[in-house]
Design a protein around this motif. Structure first.
Motif, PDB file in Angstrom:
ATOM      1  N   ASP A 122      11.019   3.386   1.081  1.00 35.21           N
ATOM      2  CA  ASP A 122      11.439   3.060   2.450  1.00 35.21           C
ATOM      3  C   ASP A 122      10.406   3.519   3.473  1.00 35.21           C
ATOM      4  O   ASP A 122      10.070   2.783   4.403  1.00 35.21           O
ATOM      5  CB  ASP A 122      12.795   3.684   2.759  1.00 35.21           C
ATOM      6  CG  ASP A 122      13.941   3.053   1.986  1.00 35.21           C
ATOM      7  OD1 ASP A 122      13.729   1.964   1.400  1.00 35.21           O
ATOM      8  OD2 ASP A 122      15.037   3.648   1.962  1.00 35.21           O
ATOM      9  N   LEU A 123       9.908   4.745   3.310  1.00 34.07           N
ATOM     10  CA  LEU A 123       8.919   5.252   4.272  1.00 34.07           C
ATOM     11  C   LEU A 123       7.624   4.447   4.212  1.00 34.07           C
ATOM     12  O   LEU A 123       7.014   4.166   5.252  1.00 34.07           O
ATOM     13  CB  LEU A 123       8.645   6.734   4.028  1.00 34.07           C
ATOM     14  CG  LEU A 123       9.758   7.685   4.466  1.00 34.07           C
ATOM     15  CD1 LEU A 123       9.414   9.124   4.089  1.00 34.07           C
ATOM     16  CD2 LEU A 123      10.015   7.587   5.957  1.00 34.07           C
ATOM     17  N   ASN A 124       7.194   4.071   3.020  1.00 34.34           N
ATOM     18  CA  ASN A 124       6.001   3.233   2.905  1.00 34.34           C
ATOM     19  C   ASN A 124       6.211   1.868   3.550  1.00 34.34           C
ATOM     20  O   ASN A 124       5.310   1.328   4.184  1.00 34.34           O
ATOM     21  CB  ASN A 124       5.584   3.091   1.435  1.00 34.34           C
ATOM     22  CG  ASN A 124       4.815   4.301   0.958  1.00 34.34           C
ATOM     23  OD1 ASN A 124       3.837   4.700   1.576  1.00 34.34           O
ATOM     24  ND2 ASN A 124       5.257   4.902  -0.124  1.00 34.34           N
ATOM     25  N   ALA A 125       7.400   1.309   3.420  1.00 35.49           N
ATOM     26  CA  ALA A 125       7.706   0.011   4.051  1.00 35.49           C
ATOM     27  C   ALA A 125       7.690   0.138   5.572  1.00 35.49           C
ATOM     28  O   ALA A 125       7.199  -0.750   6.275  1.00 35.49           O
ATOM     29  CB  ALA A 125       9.060  -0.498   3.562  1.00 35.49           C
ATOM     30  N   ILE A 126       8.216   1.243   6.084  1.00 31.52           N
ATOM     31  CA  ILE A 126       8.219   1.463   7.540  1.00 31.52           C
ATOM     32  C   ILE A 126       6.790   1.574   8.050  1.00 31.52           C
ATOM     33  O   ILE A 126       6.412   0.949   9.052  1.00 31.52           O
ATOM     34  CB  ILE A 126       9.039   2.718   7.891  1.00 31.52           C
ATOM     35  CG1 ILE A 126      10.520   2.469   7.624  1.00 31.52           C
ATOM     36  CG2 ILE A 126       8.801   3.121   9.341  1.00 31.52           C
ATOM     37  CD1 ILE A 126      11.376   3.719   7.659  1.00 31.52           C
ATOM     38  N   ILE A 127       5.975   2.361   7.358  1.00 24.60           N
ATOM     39  CA  ILE A 127       4.578   2.528   7.782  1.00 24.60           C
ATOM     40  C   ILE A 127       3.839   1.195   7.702  1.00 24.60           C
ATOM     41  O   ILE A 127       3.071   0.845   8.605  1.00 24.60           O
ATOM     42  CB  ILE A 127       3.890   3.607   6.921  1.00 24.60           C
ATOM     43  CG1 ILE A 127       4.513   4.973   7.206  1.00 24.60           C
ATOM     44  CG2 ILE A 127       2.387   3.635   7.187  1.00 24.60           C
ATOM     45  CD1 ILE A 127       4.102   6.068   6.248  1.00 24.60           C
ATOM     46  N   GLU A 128       4.093   0.439   6.668  1.00 23.12           N
ATOM     47  CA  GLU A 128       3.446  -0.864   6.509  1.00 23.12           C
ATOM     48  C   GLU A 128       3.863  -1.827   7.625  1.00 23.12           C
ATOM     49  O   GLU A 128       3.055  -2.622   8.108  1.00 23.12           O
ATOM     50  CB  GLU A 128       3.791  -1.458   5.139  1.00 23.12           C
ATOM     51  CG  GLU A 128       2.996  -2.674   4.766  1.00 23.12           C
ATOM     52  CD  GLU A 128       1.510  -2.391   4.536  1.00 23.12           C
ATOM     53  OE1 GLU A 128       0.718  -3.331   4.732  1.00 23.12           O
ATOM     54  OE2 GLU A 128       1.151  -1.262   4.182  1.00 23.12           O
TER      55      GLU A 128
ATOM     56  N   THR B 175       0.839  -1.196   0.000  1.00 19.46           N
ATOM     57  CA  THR B 175       0.000   0.000   0.000  1.00 19.46           C
ATOM     58  C   THR B 175       0.874   1.247   0.000  1.00 19.46           C
ATOM     59  O   THR B 175       1.879   1.304   0.709  1.00 19.46           O
ATOM     60  CB  THR B 175      -0.904   0.018   1.252  1.00 19.46           C
ATOM     61  OG1 THR B 175      -1.620  -1.203   1.303  1.00 19.46           O
ATOM     62  CG2 THR B 175      -1.862   1.179   1.207  1.00 19.46           C
ATOM     63  N   GLN B 176       0.464   2.216  -0.773  1.00 19.41           N
ATOM     64  CA  GLN B 176       1.214   3.485  -0.825  1.00 19.41           C
ATOM     65  C   GLN B 176       0.581   4.441   0.192  1.00 19.41           C
ATOM     66  O   GLN B 176      -0.498   4.960  -0.025  1.00 19.41           O
ATOM     67  CB  GLN B 176       1.172   4.093  -2.223  1.00 19.41           C
ATOM     68  CG  GLN B 176       1.850   5.427  -2.292  1.00 19.41           C
ATOM     69  CD  GLN B 176       2.946   5.458  -3.332  1.00 19.41           C
ATOM     70  OE1 GLN B 176       3.179   4.507  -4.036  1.00 19.41           O
ATOM     71  NE2 GLN B 176       3.613   6.576  -3.420  1.00 19.41           N
ATOM     72  N   HIS B 177       1.271   4.668   1.312  1.00 18.34           N
ATOM     73  CA  HIS B 177       0.784   5.561   2.366  1.00 18.34           C
ATOM     74  C   HIS B 177       1.219   6.996   2.111  1.00 18.34           C
ATOM     75  O   HIS B 177       0.493   7.928   2.435  1.00 18.34           O
ATOM     76  CB  HIS B 177       1.302   5.097   3.735  1.00 18.34           C
ATOM     77  CG  HIS B 177       0.866   3.710   4.086  1.00 18.34           C
ATOM     78  ND1 HIS B 177      -0.385   3.420   4.550  1.00 18.34           N
ATOM     79  CD2 HIS B 177       1.528   2.523   4.021  1.00 18.34           C
ATOM     80  CE1 HIS B 177      -0.497   2.130   4.776  1.00 18.34           C
ATOM     81  NE2 HIS B 177       0.665   1.553   4.461  1.00 18.34           N
ATOM     82  N   VAL B 178       2.412   7.160   1.583  1.00 20.92           N
ATOM     83  CA  VAL B 178       2.919   8.497   1.257  1.00 20.92           C
ATOM     84  C   VAL B 178       3.391   8.498  -0.192  1.00 20.92           C
ATOM     85  O   VAL B 178       3.907   7.505  -0.694  1.00 20.92           O
ATOM     86  CB  VAL B 178       4.072   8.945   2.196  1.00 20.92           C
ATOM     87  CG1 VAL B 178       3.583   9.159   3.604  1.00 20.92           C
ATOM     88  CG2 VAL B 178       5.219   7.963   2.181  1.00 20.92           C
ATOM     89  N   THR B 179       3.203   9.620  -0.844  1.00 21.20           N
ATOM     90  CA  THR B 179       3.623   9.762  -2.234  1.00 21.20           C
ATOM     91  C   THR B 179       4.966  10.484  -2.282  1.00 21.20           C
ATOM     92  O   THR B 179       5.444  11.001  -1.267  1.00 21.20           O
ATOM     93  CB  THR B 179       2.590  10.584  -3.026  1.00 21.20           C
ATOM     94  OG1 THR B 179       2.556  11.911  -2.481  1.00 21.20           O
ATOM     95  CG2 THR B 179       1.212   9.954  -2.959  1.00 21.20           C
TER      96      THR B 179
ATOM     97  N   MET C 105      13.480   6.786  -1.037  1.00 22.71           N
ATOM     98  CA  MET C 105      13.012   7.263   0.265  1.00 22.71           C
ATOM     99  C   MET C 105      11.505   7.046   0.396  1.00 22.71           C
ATOM    100  O   MET C 105      11.021   6.659   1.461  1.00 22.71           O
ATOM    101  CB  MET C 105      13.356   8.739   0.449  1.00 22.71           C
ATOM    102  CG  MET C 105      12.936   9.293   1.798  1.00 22.71           C
ATOM    103  SD  MET C 105      13.694   8.472   3.217  1.00 22.71           S
ATOM    104  CE  MET C 105      15.349   9.095   3.092  1.00 22.71           C
ATOM    105  N   THR C 106      10.767   7.268  -0.691  1.00 18.95           N
ATOM    106  CA  THR C 106       9.313   7.039  -0.676  1.00 18.95           C
ATOM    107  C   THR C 106       9.029   5.558  -0.420  1.00 18.95           C
ATOM    108  O   THR C 106       8.179   5.220   0.413  1.00 18.95           O
ATOM    109  CB  THR C 106       8.693   7.478  -2.016  1.00 18.95           C
ATOM    110  OG1 THR C 106       9.020   8.854  -2.247  1.00 18.95           O
ATOM    111  CG2 THR C 106       7.187   7.314  -1.999  1.00 18.95           C
TER     112      THR C 106
END
Length: 101
Positions: free
Chosen positions: A32-38, A2-6, A29-30
């Motif tokens: 990585d941040l989506n993986a962290i949120i997931e 899922t894409q939480h941040v663009t 970076m996008t």
């Protein structure tokens, strides 16, 4: 995933935090941040009905610092009493740039 941040969100966050991201670094970076949120998704599955929010893990923490009260300090003579070198009421220290001490 899922894409939480663009990429637009990540660029805005980087600008706000004053982090210089290049155009080449932005997609990674996008991702990585989506993986962290997931990876934090399991936390949302806990049943928290009736659980009071905690603002500090220790509970009712109070300031344990003493009052800031002015007290008499050393006199100039007391401060200089153990100084190995003195000059005109001041500490005299060796020069760090050379020359006289």
């Amino acid at each position: 995933m899922t894409q939480h941040v663009t990429e637009k969100d990540v660029r805005a966050i980087a600008e706000y935090a004053r982090i210089g991201l290049t155009d080449e670094e932005l997609p990674q970076m996008t991702q990585d941040l989506n993986a962290i949120i997931e990876s934090l998704k399991p936390i949302t599955e806990y049943d928290l009905d009736g659980v009071e929010p905690t603002f500090h893990p220790i509970g009712d923490l109070s300031n344990v610092m003493r009052e800031d009260v002015e007290v008499p300090g050393f006199t100039q003579e007391q401060a200089l009493s153990n100084a190995p070198l003195q000059q005109d009421g001041s500490f005299r220290i060796p020069s760090i740039l050379g020359g006289e001490a």
